[in-house]
Design a protein around this motif. Structure first.
Motif, PDB file in Angstrom:
ATOM      1  N   SER A 795       0.434  -1.213  -0.370  1.00 38.07           N
ATOM      2  CA  SER A 795       0.069  -0.364  -0.017  1.00 38.07           C
ATOM      3  C   SER A 795       0.557   0.390  -0.382  1.00 38.07           C
ATOM      4  O   SER A 795       0.412   2.246  -0.562  1.00 38.07           O
ATOM      5  N   ASN A 796       2.041   1.372   0.560  1.00 39.58           N
ATOM      6  CA  ASN A 796       2.508   2.376   0.216  1.00 39.58           C
ATOM      7  C   ASN A 796       4.397   2.073  -0.100  1.00 39.58           C
ATOM      8  O   ASN A 796       5.362   1.712   1.015  1.00 39.58           O
ATOM      9  N   SER A 798       7.011   4.387  -0.821  1.00 39.12           N
ATOM     10  CA  SER A 798       7.600   4.682  -0.815  1.00 39.12           C
ATOM     11  C   SER A 798       8.439   4.232   0.441  1.00 39.12           C
ATOM     12  O   SER A 798       9.383   4.480   0.551  1.00 39.12           O
ATOM     13  N   TYR A 799       7.349   3.583   1.386  1.00 40.03           N
ATOM     14  CA  TYR A 799       7.436   3.432   2.530  1.00 40.03           C
ATOM     15  C   TYR A 799       8.679   2.583   2.634  1.00 40.03           C
ATOM     16  O   TYR A 799      10.052   2.102   3.439  1.00 40.03           O
TER      17      TYR A 799
END
Length: 898
Positions: A795-796, A798-799
């Motif tokens: 879902s993320n 970039s994380y």
């Protein structure tokens, strides 16, 4: 009759004459081939069908027939329908066909005609032809004149001609040569000129032609001749005809210069002085005069006579032989005989002034008679010559000599005068008897003839000589002697058959047949050497090959013809000289060398062995690299092959070179060999990871993934070969919620899930994978980071990427993956289950039994999994397999060629 002549111009031209009297004339050259047209009877007789005329209707065809198949018929072919006359297969030879005669020939024959015929030199072939049918019947007389061609060369009737010319012949004297050359051809094709090959500056030739056309050569004297200077001249007389081209014939001409009486007798001395004892017996030889006349035969006959100035008493006392010039005592010398006699003797030649010589004879008066020497020969004797064989023993008796005094009042002694191995001694017990004998063996080769004198003298000093000649007879006592005992020869190999080697020479001091030497090869001589028995010429019948045999050594014998024969032996050594007839030869046509890559520049790769069977400079061999000379170099002396640079197997795994060997001969010979260089791999390349392509990449792993499922793989290749390219995968560092949940297959690089993922196992897993080869002596390796994100979704991103950018805190495990040669069966001990059981007991005290059962079940399962994982780490490596270096699929790699 009216004759009609038709002239045809060309090499086979002929002319014809036609008249109502049915007589035709043709002419052609002799020697023509078959099928040459002589003439057409129908056309020349102007019969129908000639000249394109058509026969009258119902008119029978013409027929031509030879009335007789005589001599002339064999030379011609008559076409019965057309009347054309051709030459036959029998060639016409004018000289054989026509013999010059004044008479006529028989019908159908040949004849030489007189000047009333078409040509004075014609030879006629006579034919009778019948023309039918009755309407045109006639008898045609056909005369064919055979023309001469220059097909015969002049020939002298004798090969040697002798001509005598007196030496006083004046200049321009003409002498006919009685045997002129003959030429069967006629006219200009006959003999035209004569010449001398060598005229010696005193002769020349002229030719005279008589009324019959015959040419006779005359020898003309052009200079002064002198028989005493030169007796004969030998040259070649050449006769040449007038044909085109001219033909010649020759004979040897010997010009003998005949003698004339142009020389007179001459004495070599003008005076002879002779002493004569008064007691000389009748017939005693006083002197001999001799004159010489340079002429020959009767012109050189000399007679001797006394001059008119010689008084008659001297003529009566001394007799002169008019033929030999010998003067002998013809009367007894008495007290009234003059003491000095001057004998003037004339040498008379025909037509010459006599030559004069004076013989002065001084007579010494003796009142007593000389001693007498009477020989009695023991050895063979003839006409005062004694014959003795050489090698006769010492003291061989020759003769007895009896010494007598006619007056029997004087004591007589004798001795031997002269050189030689002879002795004259008194023969006891007799008086005045002497024995002549040898004192040592005679040697024919040292001296053949001895002349000795037995001298007897009395007490008054008067002496007399008895001359004896001893001829030594030869015996076979000498062996032949070679001029060299060691005959050293040399010859180039590949000689022509029957090549000359040398001429042996041996001499034998004996005479006659005993000194005749024959030559023979010794028993050790090879069969292909030949020695001429008579001349001593040594030859070799076959080609010699130096590479097969370089030195020959054998004996030769020289044997004389005596009985028994004697022989001597010499040694022949033959050195076969080298020729460049062998190319350099490699010990192998293909060489293979195995060289480790990264081999240092100019290091020794291998040695190229080459030989040349020739010797000397012909056997010197120079090596060179035909291709790849920018990389490789060869030591031409030692044959060491080197690389100029270090070689990298990964760039090129093998090299094929062609090496040329050239010898030092002229012209040079060469050969080539193929060199294959195979580079052996060394571990100089670490494994290259192809997947994952980056340490920053990651893979989503769903929590629902079942244990044992493949998650991803690490894929790497190695440019090396063999064990240097066998790759093993291992995880040397882990980070994550439960990092031991993942394992990697050491052979394939496949990463699988080991345990079920729980809720608290979500998160980022970082696995540091080491990819290592099995190189020797030091394996090489690479590392790659495998990132696995356990979650339901991403879902993320970039994380996740921020987490990847952080430097991972991973402790590196030193344990290397084990790939053993032999399979092992180690069992891992079951992992301890106590922590799990305690945790489960705290969570659910009420379900201790159930939890304990579940825990035991889980522990047992984990133990089996760990055991299976450990067994997977231990991989058997087959010793006799093969490595496929290009397997890039996701398959276990087969390891081979350990």
């Amino acid at each position: 009759h009216l004759l009609l002549f038709l002239l045809f111009v060309g090499p086979f031209n002929c002319f014809a004459s036609y008249s109502r009297a049915t007589e035709l004339f043709y002419s052609l050259n002799e020697g023509l081939p078959a099928g040459v047209l002589i003439g057409s009877l129908a056309r020349d007789l102007r019969l129908p069908m000639a000249g394109g005329q058509r026969p009258v209707a119902h008119q029978p065809p013409l027929s031509f027939t030879l009335a007789s198949r005589g001599l002339g018929g064999q030379y011609v072919q008559l076409d019965n329908r057309s009347g054309e006359l051709h030459t036959s297969a029998v060639e016409i030879d004018r000289e054989a066909l026509c013999v010059e005669s004044s008479g006529a020939t028989a019908f159908g024959g040949a004849a030489a005609v007189s000047s009333s015929s078409p040509s004075s030199e014609s030879c006629l072939l006579l034919l009778d032809v019948l023309v039918l049918p009755q309407e045109y019947f006639r008898l045609v007389k056909v005369k064919i004149a055979i023309r001469d061609v220059n097909d015969n060369a002049p020939r002298f009737p004798v090969p040697h001609i002798r001509l005598s010319v007196p030496e006083n012949a004046p200049v321009n004297t003409r002498l006919p040569i009685e045997h002129p050359a003959l030429d069967p051809d006629v006219g200009t094709n006959g003999v035209q000129t004569y010449r001398l090959r060598d005229n010696y500056g005193v002769f020349t030739l002229d030719v005279e032609e008589n009324e019959n056309g015959e040419r006779t050569p005359y020898l003309i004297v052009m200079g002064a001749l002198d028989r005493e200077t030169r007796e004969e001249y030998v040259t070649v007389i050449i006769a040449e005809d007038g044909g085109t081209p001219p033909l010649v014939g020759s004979a040897t001409l010997t010009i003998v210069i005949s003698d004339i009486n142009d020389n007179c007798p001459q004495f070599s001395d003008s005076q002879l002085n002779i002493t004569l004892y008064g007691n000389s017996s009748l017939g005693t030889h006083v002197a001999t005069v001799h004159a010489v006349d340079m002429d020959l035969g009767s012109n050189a006959q000399i007679t001797y006579s006394y001059s008119q100035k010689v008084p008659q008493p001297s003529r009566d006392l001394f007799h002169l032989d008019e033929s030999t010039g010998t003067i002998t005592l013809s009367s007894k010398v008495n007290g009234d005989t003059p003491r000095l006699h001057r004998l003037i003797i004339l040498g008379n030649g025909p037509g010459c002034i006599p030559a004069v010589i004076t013989v002065l004879v001084t007579v010494i008066k003796v009142m007593m008679r000389p001693p007498e020497v009477v020989p009695r020969f023991i050895a063979n004797e003839a006409e005062g010559v004694v014959y003795l064989k050489e090698l006769e023993p010492i003291n061989t008796p020759i003769a007895f000599f009896t010494i007598k005094d006619p007056d029997e009042k004087y004591k007589v002694n004798c001795y031997l005068d002269g050189d030689g191995p002879f002795r004259l001694s008194p023969y006891k017990p007799y008086n005045n008897e002497y024995l002549l004998e040898t004192t040592k063996p005679l040697d024919y080769e040292t001296q053949q003839l001895y002349e000795i004198s037995v001298v007897a003298w009395n007490s008054e000093g008067f002496h007399v000589n008895k001359i004896i000649k001893v001829q030594v007879l030869d015996d076979n006592d000498n062996s032949p002697v070679f001029s060299q005992q060691l005959i050293e020869l040399s010859i180039e190999e590949n000689n022509v058959p029957n090549a000359f080697l040398t001429k042996l020479h041996a001499t034998d001091a004996d005479s006659g047949e005993r000194g005749q030497v024959s030559y023979f090869l010794g028993p050790d001589a090879p069969s292909y050497f030949s020695l001429d028995k008579t001349t001593g010429v040594l030859t070799v019948s076959t080609q010699l090959d130096r590479e097969e045999k370089e030195k020959y050594r054998y004996t030769v014998k020289a044997v004389d013809s005596g009985f028994p024969p004697r022989e001597s032996i010499a040694t022949v050594t033959i050195t076969v000289l080298d020729k460049n007839d062998n190319s350099p030869r490699f010990i192998n046509k293909d060489f293979s060398f195995f060289v480790p890559e990264n081999f240092p520049g100019f290091g020794e790769i291998g040695v190229i062995s080459v030989t040349d069977a020739d010797a000397g400079q012909n056997g010197w061999v120079a090596l060179s690299v035909l291709n790849g000379s920018d990389i490789f170099v060869i030591d031409t002396g030692k044959g060491v092959l080197r690389a100029k640079v270090s070689l990298d197997r990964e760039q090129q795994s093998s090299y094929v070179l062609w090496i040329e060997a050239v010898d030092g001969g002229d012209p040079a010979l060469s050969s080539t060999a193929k060199i294959t260089i195979l580079l052996l791999d060394i571990n100089d390349n670490p494994p290259l990871v192809l997947f994952p392509q980056s340490n920053m990449s990651y893979l989503l792993v769903l929590p629902s993934t079942l244990p044992g499922s493949p998650i991803t793989e690490v894929y790497a290749v190695d440019k090396d070969t063999g064990m240097n390219a066998v790759i093993a995968y291992s995880i040397i560092g882990r980070r994550g919620p439960r990092p031991e949940s993942f394992r990697i297959d050491p052979k394939t690089g496949n990463i699988t899930l080991e345990e079920s993922l729980m809720q608290n196992d979500y998160g980022l897993y970082r696995l540091l994978v080491k990819v290592s080869d099995h190189g020797y002596p030091e394996p090489l390796h690479s590392t790659v980071m495998v990132n696995l994100f356990v979650n339901d979704t991403v879902s993320n991103e970039s994380y996740i990427e921020s987490l990847l950018r952080k430097e991972p805190d991973i402790s590196v495990e030193e344990k290397q993956p084990q790939i053993s040669i032999e399979p092992t069966h180690k069992k891992m001990e079951s992992a301890s289950c106590m922590p799990t059981l305690v945790a489960l007991s705290i969570i659910s005290l009420g379900s201790i039994a159930l939890v304990t059962g579940m825990g035991i079940y889980i522990c047992l399962r984990k133990g089996k999994k760990h055991h299976r994982a450990d067994e997977n780490l231990e991989v058997q490596i087959p010793l006799n397999g093969r490595i496929n270096l290009h397997v890039l699929e996701k398959k276990p790699m087969e390891i081979s060629n350990i």
